[in-house]
Design an enzyme around this catalytic site. Sequence first.
Site, PDB file in Angstrom:
ATOM      1  N   ASP A 189      -0.009  12.385   8.439  1.00  0.00           N
ATOM      2  CA  ASP A 189      -1.332  11.675   9.045  1.00  0.00           C
ATOM      3  C   ASP A 189      -2.211  11.118   8.142  1.00  0.00           C
ATOM      4  OD1 ASP A 189      -2.239  13.671   7.753  1.00  0.00           O
ATOM      5  OD2 ASP A 189      -2.894  15.096   9.254  1.00  0.00           O
ATOM      6  N   SER A 264     -12.085  -2.277  -7.216  1.00  0.00           N
ATOM      7  CA  SER A 264     -12.099  -1.236  -8.129  1.00  0.00           C
ATOM      8  C   SER A 264     -13.760  -0.736  -8.366  1.00  0.00           C
ATOM      9  CB  SER A 264     -11.848  -1.902  -9.541  1.00  0.00           C
ATOM     10  OG  SER A 264     -12.530  -3.127  -9.761  1.00  0.00           O
TER      11      SER A 264
END
Length: 576
Positions: A189, A264
């Site tokens: 999931d 990032s």
Amino acid sequence: MNSPWKALLAARLLLLLSLHSWASAVSYIDQHSTSHSNGHTCVGCVLVVSVVEQLAQVHNSTIQASMERLCSYLPKKLFLKTTCYLMVHKFGSDIIKLLEAGMNADVVCHTLEFCKQNTGQPLCHLYLLPRESWKFTLEKARQIVKKSSTMQYPRSGSNICSLPFLAKICQKIKLSITNSVPYKDMDSDKYSVFPTLRGYHWRGRDCNDSDKTVYPGRRPDNWDIHRDSNCNGIWGKDPKDEIPYEKKFCEGSQPRGIILLGDSAGAHFHIPPEWLAASQMSLNSFFSLPMAITNELDWPQRSGVTGFLDATSRIEEKSIYLRLRRRNHCNHRDYQNISRNGASSHNLEEFIKSLSRNQLLDHPAIVIYAMIGNDVCNGQTDPVPKMTTPEKLYSNVMQTLKYLNSHLPNGSHVILYGLPDGTFLWDNLHNRYHPLGQLNKDVTYAQLYSFLGCLQVSPCSGWLTSNKTLRTLTSERAEQLSKTLKKIATSEKFTNFNLFYMDFAFQEIIEEWRRRGGQPWQLIEPVDGFHPNEVASFLLAENLWKKVQLQWPQVLGKENPFNSQIEQVFGDQGGH
Ligand SMILES: [Ca+2]
Ligand SMILES: [Ca+2]
Ligand SMILES: [Ca+2]
């Protein structure tokens, strides 16, 4: 005994992995190119050899002892220690000979061919050039290791992951990076009970990993009378009146999740300076290295948007997620950090599918789109041709928004976040010493930037450069792209979410930080000299929160009057 290469090994592993992330932060598309790989090998070598040299200096020891010291500091996990000793075994004797002959890390790495100067290419070096001519010094160094058997080992291009005992973990890391979904997820999931490898450091912990209908962010199934279907820790019935707690405490409270689509910076890329600064290095320094490696050197669990752990620095601010949770405890564990090093408006399409939201079953979400650098940042010597154009950005972002419109539950909100003006990086850092240069006052950020730029592995050659014209040009493009995002937010409409635009207010953060007695350079990651650090990330979160609260309070939802009752009945709601 012959273990000096621990350091090098560690360095290489650290470097290869970190530099791959770094590299991809630079320019995702190019990360497989050979020049990049060579560049990272070179950077890795220079960093490790510098650390070895400085450890010997700090402890007044031999190079051999210093290499062994570095390996002894490394954790056993992920074979870091073993790899280190292996590297020492392979290359240690050459490094000892060269360093003892007074060669610096640049010369050592060029001699051992971890760094290469190809024909027609400039000579890339981190330290100032040796007093005698480079050619002469290199020749002298080559004579020293001439008869060495280690020169037969492959250098650049050889991947640490080709070591048999590292292949498996490399494969794991690679897979979780490629798909940006948890490596360990029994019920598929996309939520995990494991912290790293895209686990619950990245999105709320799964409270039942063998049932895919149970996960954070869903609307409660049958008011969670018998089980906690949305992992917010609230379930069961109040014995006094038989009313289910989910209904009593959460109905009408408009729960919502927070989802970051980022790069990032959003994932909080961070290399602790203790990994490089010999004077601070100790047995504890590398404790978090295995975790960091398996999180792609990102620390989303401490990020400004989705972080659920307190800051390591002395800053009181909370992440956007924790603020949403504080506002409404029903939001517990509903966070997703869908970020990747090197992400841009263009390559987001590769991993946006890792986002998990069921239009019919789940609560609405606040999505923050924060691709703050890689559309203008790349590592090319001339970065301009590879920058995203405003037209291209428009179409990339529209594609993303259409995807969101077909996946977000009705009533969601999307905030497009602008790009910063990165000229403050050079302005505030170029004269300062890098962690590697603090011991001997010999490496400034200007030197680091030029070294990375020369190797074409700079995270942003447009801003991290002494060329003022280029820095200005990069900022102009960033501003155009921000304007484009603003234009999209004001002119486009979607059925399932409201769309907003917000400037990346770095200048405001700097002013706020100054008010608290800080300096602008303290807001930048010390090792890479590029990313916003933890403090900056939390200040930005605070800035964003306050503005949203003021301008568009409907985005955040209401304060839940039952919060204290939830605490009374459910404590910390199962933690994170
Ligand atoms: Ca799961
Ligand atoms: Ca589950
Ligand atoms: Ca529940």
